[in-house]
Enzyme design. Structure first.
Site, PDB file in Angstrom:
ATOM      1  N   PHE A   1      16.240 -11.797  -9.851  1.00  0.00           N
ATOM      2  CA  PHE A   1      16.706 -12.836  -8.931  1.00  0.00           C
ATOM      3  C   PHE A   1      18.142 -12.507  -8.541  1.00  0.00           C
ATOM      4  O   PHE A   1      19.055 -12.579  -9.357  1.00  0.00           O
ATOM      5  CB  PHE A   1      16.654 -14.236  -9.542  1.00  0.00           C
ATOM      6  CG  PHE A   1      17.079 -15.290  -8.552  1.00  0.00           C
ATOM      7  CD1 PHE A   1      16.178 -15.788  -7.633  1.00  0.00           C
ATOM      8  CD2 PHE A   1      18.388 -15.743  -8.507  1.00  0.00           C
ATOM      9  CE1 PHE A   1      16.561 -16.732  -6.686  1.00  0.00           C
ATOM     10  CE2 PHE A   1      18.787 -16.687  -7.576  1.00  0.00           C
ATOM     11  CZ  PHE A   1      17.875 -17.184  -6.664  1.00  0.00           C
TER      12      PHE A   1
ATOM     13  N   ASP B   1      24.793  -7.319 -11.566  1.00  0.00           N
ATOM     14  CA  ASP B   1      24.852  -8.646 -10.967  1.00  0.00           C
ATOM     15  C   ASP B   1      25.142  -9.652 -12.082  1.00  0.00           C
ATOM     16  O   ASP B   1      24.250 -10.074 -12.806  1.00  0.00           O
ATOM     17  CB  ASP B   1      23.523  -8.967 -10.277  1.00  0.00           C
ATOM     18  CG  ASP B   1      23.509 -10.353  -9.640  1.00  0.00           C
ATOM     19  OD1 ASP B   1      24.443 -11.137  -9.893  1.00  0.00           O
ATOM     20  OD2 ASP B   1      22.559 -10.663  -8.905  1.00  0.00           O
TER      21      ASP B   1
ATOM     22  N   LYS C   1      29.695 -17.889  -8.710  1.00  0.00           N
ATOM     23  CA  LYS C   1      29.540 -19.122  -9.492  1.00  0.00           C
ATOM     24  C   LYS C   1      30.818 -19.503 -10.230  1.00  0.00           C
ATOM     25  O   LYS C   1      31.734 -20.077  -9.657  1.00  0.00           O
ATOM     26  CB  LYS C   1      28.338 -19.005 -10.427  1.00  0.00           C
ATOM     27  CG  LYS C   1      26.998 -18.880  -9.691  1.00  0.00           C
ATOM     28  CD  LYS C   1      25.842 -18.994 -10.637  1.00  0.00           C
ATOM     29  CE  LYS C   1      24.497 -18.754  -9.957  1.00  0.00           C
ATOM     30  NZ  LYS C   1      24.150 -19.721  -8.912  1.00  0.00           N
TER      31      LYS C   1
END
Length: 426
Positions: free
Chosen positions: A146, A233, A274
């Site tokens: 994801f 990531d 984030k």
């Protein structure tokens, strides 16, 4: 509307249902306030937040240092675009590159933007540095990844719900199983056009899958050997979430990324988002050394909001909180405590079969099929009992509270979780 008419959760849920796109399926809880590890709904009920906006709120809701940085900067200057310099960006760039050990940062806004940026950077490096023929570069990704929901990213997703009827898809990607070094090695040895390997150090959205302890180190060694860029990531796993500054740092709990740590599989390209801003403002970052980053020239990539002074001020404050409050060590300690307490429960449970995770990124696997509603029903009951969590992939519940949580609060949450689970035991 009458002045005395009470506005409750149903009012706000109905508004979103009528006027908003139905691209999410939230729990029926309407939040209006947050502080630290807690959130409150419009009726005034208090909850523990065990999702942390998918790890964006590692520093806790409305952290005063981050909020004050936002207010102070917003009263002076919010946006110039990169058509001009501003007096906040350079200091932020110096701080974040020093913290993570890279020469350069390319600032963006969202995690998906940062992933797209890393893909572009990797491809350009492949053509201009590695010598791959233009349009032939291949980036290797993992099954059940994801990385976001842009058209390019869903092109290499396994999630058919995210892919179906959004084609045609973008070429240039090959998928292999996650945590499978042999498959990666075989690809590298049989394809000279591989530019990069894009991977989540822990697959969060897939259900908090933690790879073998030596997986990332072996990946890094293979990438070095075959002149392939290792792209990590860490949008969800970075910024102290897993009990290290980055998940690629392995078992290191120090507050700076350090090349001397044997467990640190330093990526060639690091993707952050984030919690870089503590959930206060959209900020993401792509970091790399000069040999890679300098393939990007003026006009070849950018963003109107990327690197704006408001983002720089907020991100600097958010990253300082991680160091100042020792959230790396706290995440590590409380994560170990959480998994041990859950494991005690699992030993006599019929409804939970497994707990897994690292730091304060954890998940439990519900003993039911993926297409059952059991995990959702448990989350609904958890909300009734004062704790917010969300299922992923049907029968998995992810638990990721803010890293400012105390041991007393964590044990209270374990009690809520186990008492709730007992209501579903067969």
């Amino acid at each position: 509307m009458a002045i005395l008419e009470k506005i409750n959760s149903s009012h706000f849920i109905n508004l979103e249902d009528q006027y908003g796109a139905h691209n999410y399926h939230p729990l029926p809880v309407v939040l209006t306030k947050g502080e630290g590890v807690y959130v409150w709904d419009v009726e005034g009920k208090k909850y523990y937040d065990f999702l942390s906006a998918y790890s964006a709120v590692n520093q806790g809701h409305c952290h005063p240092k981050i909020v004050n940085a936002l207010i102070e900067q917003a009263q002076k200057l919010t946006l110039t675009s990169r058509a001009f310099y501003n007096d906040k960006l350079g200091d932020y760039e110096k701080y974040i590159t020093g913290l993570f050990g890279f020469d350069k940062i390319l600032p963006m806004n969202t995690g998906a933007e940062a992933v797209e940026t890393a893909i572009k950077l990797c491809r350009k490096w492949a053509y201009e540095r590695k010598g791959i023929d233009e349009h032939d570069a291949v980036i290797v990704v993992c099954d059940n990844n994801f990385h976001g929901r842009t058209t390019t990213i869903i092109s290499f997703s396994n999630d058919e719900n995210a892919r179906k009827n959004f084609g045609p898809y973008t070429d240039g990607f090959v998928k292999i199983p996650y945590d499978d070094v042999d498959s990666l090695q075989a690809l590298f040895e049989n394809n000279d056009n591989i530019a990069g390997f894009l991977v989540e150090p822990i697959q969060g959205e897939a259900g908090v899958y933690v790879p073998a302890k030596d997986y990332l180190a072996k990946v890094k060694a293979l990438c070095n050997k075959h002149n392939v860029l290792f792209i990590a990531d860490e949008v969800q796993t970075g910024i102290a979430r897993t009990g290290s500054l980055l998940a690629v740092c392995g078992d290191c709990s120090c507050e700076h990324a350090c090349e001397q740590q044997q467990t640190y599989a330093k990526p060639d390209i690091l993707i952050l988002g984030k919690a870089v801003s503590g959930g206060v403002y959209p900020v993401s970052a792509v970091l790399a050394d000069d040999e890679i980053m300098q393939v990007i020239k003026p006009g070849q990539h950018g963003s109107t909001f990327g690197g704006n002074p408001l983002a720089a001020a907020v991100a600097t404050a958010a990253l300082e909180v991680i160091e100042d409050e020792h959230l790396i060590q706290n995440a590590r300690k409380l994560g170990e405590l959480f998994r041990s307490k859950m494991q005690e429960y699992i030993q006599k449970s019929t409804i939970v079969s497994l707990v897994r995770g690292k730091g304060l990124l954890n998940a439990i696997v519900i003993n039911d099929s993926e297409d059952s509603s059991t995990a959702w029903d448990i989350c609904m009951k958890l909300a009734e009992n004062g704790l917010l969590a969300k299922p992923t992939h049907g029968n998995i519940i992810r638990f990721a509270p803010p890293l400012v949580m105390t041991e007393t609060q964590l044990l209270d949450c374990v009690s809520i979780i186990t008492k709730t689970l007992q209501e579903f035991e067969k």
